[in-house]
Design an enzyme around this catalytic site. Structure first.
Site, short mmCIF file in Angstrom:
data_model
loop_
_atom_site.label_atom_id
_atom_site.label_comp_id
_atom_site.label_asym_id
_atom_site.label_seq_id
_atom_site.Cartn_x
_atom_site.Cartn_y
_atom_site.Cartn_z
N GLY A 12 41.48 44.56 32.47
CA GLY A 12 41.06 45.78 33.17
C GLY A 12 41.21 47.04 32.36
O GLY A 12 41.37 48.13 32.94
N SER A 13 41.11 46.94 31.03
CA SER A 13 41.20 48.19 30.25
C SER A 13 40.00 49.10 30.53
O SER A 13 40.14 50.32 30.49
CB SER A 13 41.35 47.90 28.76
OG SER A 13 40.18 47.36 28.21
N ASN A 14 38.85 48.51 30.82
CA ASN A 14 37.69 49.35 31.19
C ASN A 14 37.89 49.98 32.56
O ASN A 14 37.53 51.14 32.78
CB ASN A 14 36.40 48.55 31.13
CG ASN A 14 35.88 48.42 29.72
OD1 ASN A 14 35.30 49.35 29.17
ND2 ASN A 14 36.12 47.26 29.10
N MET A 90 34.01 38.19 35.28
CA MET A 90 33.51 37.00 34.59
C MET A 90 32.90 35.96 35.53
O MET A 90 33.16 34.77 35.39
CB MET A 90 34.66 36.39 33.75
CG MET A 90 35.12 37.31 32.65
SD MET A 90 33.75 37.87 31.60
CE MET A 90 34.63 38.57 30.21
N ASN A 107 26.64 46.81 34.39
CA ASN A 107 27.54 45.93 33.67
C ASN A 107 27.73 46.46 32.25
O ASN A 107 26.86 47.14 31.72
CB ASN A 107 26.95 44.51 33.60
CG ASN A 107 27.88 43.52 32.92
OD1 ASN A 107 29.10 43.56 33.13
ND2 ASN A 107 27.34 42.64 32.10
N HIS A 109 28.69 45.07 28.33
CA HIS A 109 28.72 43.81 27.58
C HIS A 109 28.99 44.11 26.10
O HIS A 109 28.38 45.02 25.54
CB HIS A 109 27.39 43.08 27.75
CG HIS A 109 27.39 41.73 27.11
ND1 HIS A 109 28.00 40.64 27.69
CD2 HIS A 109 26.89 41.31 25.93
CE1 HIS A 109 27.86 39.59 26.89
NE2 HIS A 109 27.19 39.96 25.83
C1 GAR Z 1 35.08 43.86 27.90
O1 GAR Z 1 35.05 43.84 26.50
C2 GAR Z 1 33.70 43.63 28.48
O2 GAR Z 1 32.69 44.17 27.69
C3 GAR Z 1 33.63 42.14 28.50
O3 GAR Z 1 34.90 41.74 28.93
C4 GAR Z 1 35.87 42.66 28.43
C5 GAR Z 1 36.81 43.04 29.56
O4 GAR Z 1 37.90 43.77 29.06
N1 GAR Z 1 32.60 41.66 29.37
C6 GAR Z 1 31.84 40.59 29.14
O5 GAR Z 1 31.97 39.88 28.17
C7 GAR Z 1 30.77 40.33 30.19
N2 GAR Z 1 29.90 39.26 29.77
P1 GAR Z 1 38.84 44.58 30.05
O6 GAR Z 1 39.27 43.63 31.17
O7 GAR Z 1 40.01 45.01 29.22
O8 GAR Z 1 38.06 45.75 30.59
#
Ligand code: GAR
Length: 209
Positions: A12-14, A90, A107, A109
């Site tokens: 969940g850093s985003n 995911m 989304n 990516h």
């Molecule tokens: C992120 O890098 C995002 O772009 C990727 O998962 C990571 C989640 O990081 N998403 C995908 O690959 C979608 N196909 P986070 O949990 O630290 O935000």
């Protein structure tokens, strides 16, 4: 202000970057809900700490993907959510959520789509030996990482890069780009209605061939 829900499955850093942008006044929106398919994920802790309501569920307790999405949809409607933000969520979505939020679901990516959709995008880019990769924010349609592209940011792959080193450089790009794209939508610099309209005319054109 815009009412958003963030969907995430892991760290969940985003999610954190978006919540921080709201708090700092860089993003004129409210996070009404975090939706998470893994009750023990770190993102749940982050939301709780930030005082953001959390909706978690366990997919295998449901008869179908549509069934748990109906419950999520009811929750989103209760909370009058305008915009759904997938941030490391995911799971493949079904028509239940995709159709309800078409043109209102984003989304992020970690590749320059349409290259390297799906899982392990960073690993795929390294395996293919591309010299440039990046981050894409797009509208969610029925396909896998396949909707209309809203924004991209590129980054060079360096000799000796590993999946970890590349992810370390991709994350901060995501954390800057995603809140900015959402704010552009809030302010109208990105007009989602126009993007949807343009996309419909592209697919209409294809059907007529
Ligand atoms: C992120 O890098 C995002 O772009 C990727 O998962 C990571 C989640 O990081 N998403 C995908 O690959 C979608 N196909 P986070 O949990 O630290 O935000």
């Amino acid at each position: 202000p815009f009412r958003i829900a963030v969907f995430a499955s892991g760290s969940g850093s985003n999610f954190q970057a978006i919540a921080d942008a709201v708090k700092a006044g860089r993003l004129d929106a409210t996070i009404e809900l975090l939706v998470c398919d893994r009750p023990k994920a770190k993102v749940v802790e982050r939301a709780t700490k930030a005082g953001i309501p959390v909706y978690t569920f366990t997919p295998k307790e449901y008869a179908s993907r549509q069934a748990y999405e109906q419950d999520i949809l009811a929750e989103l409607r209760d909370r009058k959510v305008d915009l759904v933000i997938l941030a490391g969520y995911m799971r493949i979505l079904t028509e239940v959520l995709v159709e309800a939020y078409w043109g209102r679901m984003l989304n992020i990516h970690p590749s320059l789509l349409p290259s390297f959709p799906g899982l392990h995008a960073v690993r795929q880019a390294l395996a293919h030996g591309v010299k440039v990769t990046g981050v894409t924010v797009h509208l969610v349609d029925g396909g896998l990482d396949s909707g209309p592209i809203l924004a991209q940011c590129a980054l060079a792959i360096e000799d000796g890069d590993t999946e970890e080193s590349l992810e370390r450089r991709i994350h901060p790009i995501e954390h800057a780009l995603y809140p900015q794209v959402i704010q552009d939508i809030v302010q109208g610099a990105i007009d989602l209605d126009r993007v949807v309209q343009a996309n419909n005319s592209i697919t209409d054109g294809m059907n007529n061939q």
